[in-house]
Design a protein around this motif. Structure first.
Motif, short mmCIF file in Angstrom:
data_model
loop_
_atom_site.label_atom_id
_atom_site.label_comp_id
_atom_site.label_asym_id
_atom_site.label_seq_id
_atom_site.Cartn_x
_atom_site.Cartn_y
_atom_site.Cartn_z
N LYS B 117 56.53 42.41 40.76
CA LYS B 117 55.11 42.28 40.53
C LYS B 117 54.33 42.61 41.80
N ASN B 118 53.26 43.38 41.62
CA ASN B 118 52.33 43.60 42.72
C ASN B 118 51.45 42.38 42.90
N VAL B 119 50.83 42.30 44.07
CA VAL B 119 49.80 41.29 44.28
C VAL B 119 48.70 41.52 43.23
N ASP B 120 48.18 40.45 42.64
CA ASP B 120 47.04 40.54 41.73
C ASP B 120 45.78 40.40 42.60
N ILE B 121 45.17 41.54 42.91
CA ILE B 121 44.07 41.55 43.89
C ILE B 121 42.92 40.67 43.43
N ALA B 122 42.49 40.84 42.18
CA ALA B 122 41.32 40.10 41.69
C ALA B 122 41.62 38.60 41.62
N ALA B 123 42.80 38.24 41.11
CA ALA B 123 43.12 36.82 40.96
C ALA B 123 43.28 36.15 42.33
N THR B 124 43.89 36.86 43.28
CA THR B 124 44.12 36.28 44.60
C THR B 124 42.80 36.08 45.34
N LEU B 125 41.95 37.09 45.32
CA LEU B 125 40.64 36.94 45.95
C LEU B 125 39.79 35.94 45.18
N GLY B 126 39.99 35.87 43.85
CA GLY B 126 39.22 34.93 43.03
C GLY B 126 39.37 33.48 43.49
N LYS B 127 40.53 33.15 44.05
CA LYS B 127 40.76 31.78 44.54
C LYS B 127 39.93 31.46 45.76
N THR B 128 39.44 32.48 46.45
CA THR B 128 38.64 32.27 47.67
C THR B 128 37.15 32.41 47.40
N LYS B 129 36.78 32.67 46.13
CA LYS B 129 35.38 32.97 45.82
C LYS B 129 34.49 31.75 46.03
N ARG B 130 33.36 31.94 46.73
CA ARG B 130 32.39 30.86 46.95
C ARG B 130 31.39 30.85 45.79
N PRO B 131 30.73 29.72 45.55
CA PRO B 131 29.83 29.61 44.39
C PRO B 131 28.73 30.68 44.37
N GLU B 132 28.32 31.13 45.54
CA GLU B 132 27.24 32.13 45.57
C GLU B 132 27.76 33.56 45.44
N GLN B 133 29.08 33.72 45.37
CA GLN B 133 29.63 35.06 45.17
C GLN B 133 29.84 35.33 43.67
N PHE B 134 29.80 36.62 43.29
CA PHE B 134 29.85 37.01 41.88
C PHE B 134 30.95 38.05 41.70
N SER B 135 31.85 37.84 40.76
CA SER B 135 33.01 38.71 40.60
C SER B 135 33.03 39.35 39.22
N VAL B 136 33.20 40.66 39.19
CA VAL B 136 33.23 41.41 37.93
C VAL B 136 34.60 42.05 37.76
N GLY B 137 35.22 41.82 36.61
CA GLY B 137 36.52 42.41 36.34
C GLY B 137 36.47 43.36 35.17
N PHE B 138 37.53 44.14 35.01
CA PHE B 138 37.65 45.05 33.88
C PHE B 138 38.87 44.67 33.05
N ALA B 139 38.76 44.85 31.76
CA ALA B 139 39.91 44.66 30.88
C ALA B 139 40.02 45.89 30.00
N LEU B 140 41.11 46.60 30.16
CA LEU B 140 41.39 47.74 29.29
C LEU B 140 42.49 47.31 28.35
N GLU B 141 42.15 47.11 27.10
CA GLU B 141 43.12 46.53 26.18
C GLU B 141 43.38 47.46 25.02
N THR B 142 44.57 47.37 24.47
CA THR B 142 44.89 48.16 23.28
C THR B 142 45.03 47.28 22.04
N ASN B 143 45.12 45.96 22.23
CA ASN B 143 45.22 45.06 21.07
C ASN B 143 44.74 43.66 21.48
N ASN B 144 44.29 42.89 20.55
CA ASN B 144 43.73 41.55 20.82
C ASN B 144 42.70 41.58 21.95
N GLU B 145 41.80 42.58 21.88
CA GLU B 145 40.94 42.87 23.01
C GLU B 145 40.16 41.66 23.51
N GLU B 146 39.43 40.99 22.60
CA GLU B 146 38.49 39.97 23.07
C GLU B 146 39.22 38.74 23.61
#
Lengths: 216, 216
Positions: B117-146
């Motif tokens: 497994k590679n490092v999960d960049i978004a999840a790892t940085l997400g643990k350090t996120k401060r309340p005033e910071q805002f994080s946007v992710g992408f989900a590219l899905e082929t099934n059970n999208e929502e």
């Protein structure tokens, strides 16, 4: 004269978004297609995924493919009628044994990929080569260059092998220059300096023309 | 405002010539960098291998990387000082457990690749996120999208997830258009039509600006 040129990488899909690829840009194969067309030959260029535009020469017909299987099918269809075959593509040796229909979700900490051998396009067509046809292969080697290249020449029934070493600066993938050594089936070896890929293509075309069977 | 945007694929090397990649072109991430810069933000664009030129805006600083590890190192260095994080890159989930120093020769009829497994960049940085910071992710899905997208939002501590489905015509990789649905951490959902990626980027930027914590 009719010439078949393969160029670029192949991409072997793991699932709808992932693939195994390689760093071939297709530049050397496209340059060879142009150089053969410049001698008046009719060229079929079968190209894996590249960022290069189709050559503009009306003497070059470009066919785009993605996988080794697709490249084999396209090359097979034109090989019999071609006088010269140039296998400049960097075809993936292996492909995934199973292609997932949906995107693979990451679950475990490790993932084991089972790969199976791809068709060897040059070797397979090499078995059908007639005496008046001429086949050119490429060998990109990182170690034991000359021994590996000569072995490849015999195994794949090439008349000429273009050897480039990843150890030479200015040779190989992702650069506009190349440094090649040509080995022919008679054991002759031609060592060239670093040149632009267009100039290397000209050298290769001249070496092929000098070795073509003379028509009676 | 300072914005961190990741874009493009990552390439995970198997040996000096082969890699595992994906079909991300980087267009959506580059369009987001441009759209944020157009609002006056200072943008750091960390890009995997793409064929796109660096954006010309003087407000966008582009850093080129190849692997997930390199992208993580580059993103970590700027995340703390950024107000908004946009994880638009298609980072490889796995990388080969061993990278061969020399080109792998084909020997057996099958080849087993061990991936880790590679490092999960978004999840790892997400643990350090401060309340005033805002994080946007992408989900590219082929099934059970929502369902998959909502799960991703919570697991990676995103404030907003951009969902696109490979099942929608005109969405996803290798096209100039996209059709997205935005899901936010409050459960709100915004469904957009198919648009050019530049227009989608504008929609996303507006959705981010509307949700940023108000400064006192």
């Amino acid at each position: 004269m009719r010439v078949l040129v393969t160029a670029g990488p192949t991409y072997e899909p793991l699932d709808p978004v992932r693939f195994i690829g390689n760093h071939s840009t297709g530049k050397m194969g496209y340059a060879l297609a142009e150089a053969f067309a410049a001698t008046g030959a009719e060229v079929t260029l079968i190209s894996g995924p590249t960022n290069l535009p189709d050559p503009v020469s009306p003497r070059i017909q470009t066919q785009r493919v993605e996988t080794a299987d697709q490249m084999y099918a396209a090359a097979s269809a034109v090989a019999e009628a071609a006088d010269v075959w140039v296998f400049a593509a960097a075809v993936a040796d292996y492909k995934p044994a199973h292609v997932a229909e949906n995107k693979i979700k990451k679950e475990g900490n490790t993932l084991t990929l089972e790969l199976i051998k791809n068709v060897d396009i040059a070797a397979t067509l090499g078995k059908t080569k007639r005496p008046e046809q001429f086949s050119v292969g490429f060998a990109l080697e990182t170690n034991n260059e000359e021994v590996n290249a000569r072995e490849k020449l015999h195994r794949k029934n090439f008349n000429l092998v273009v050897l480039n070493s990843l150890r030479d600066a200015g040779a190989g993938f992702r650069v506009d220059t190349n440094k090649v050594t040509l080995l022919d089936a008679q054991g002759e070896m031609l060592i060239f300096e670093v040149k632009l890929k267009a100039a290397v293509a000209h050298d290769i075309v001249q070496a092929v023309l000098a070795r073509l069977p003379r028509e009676e």
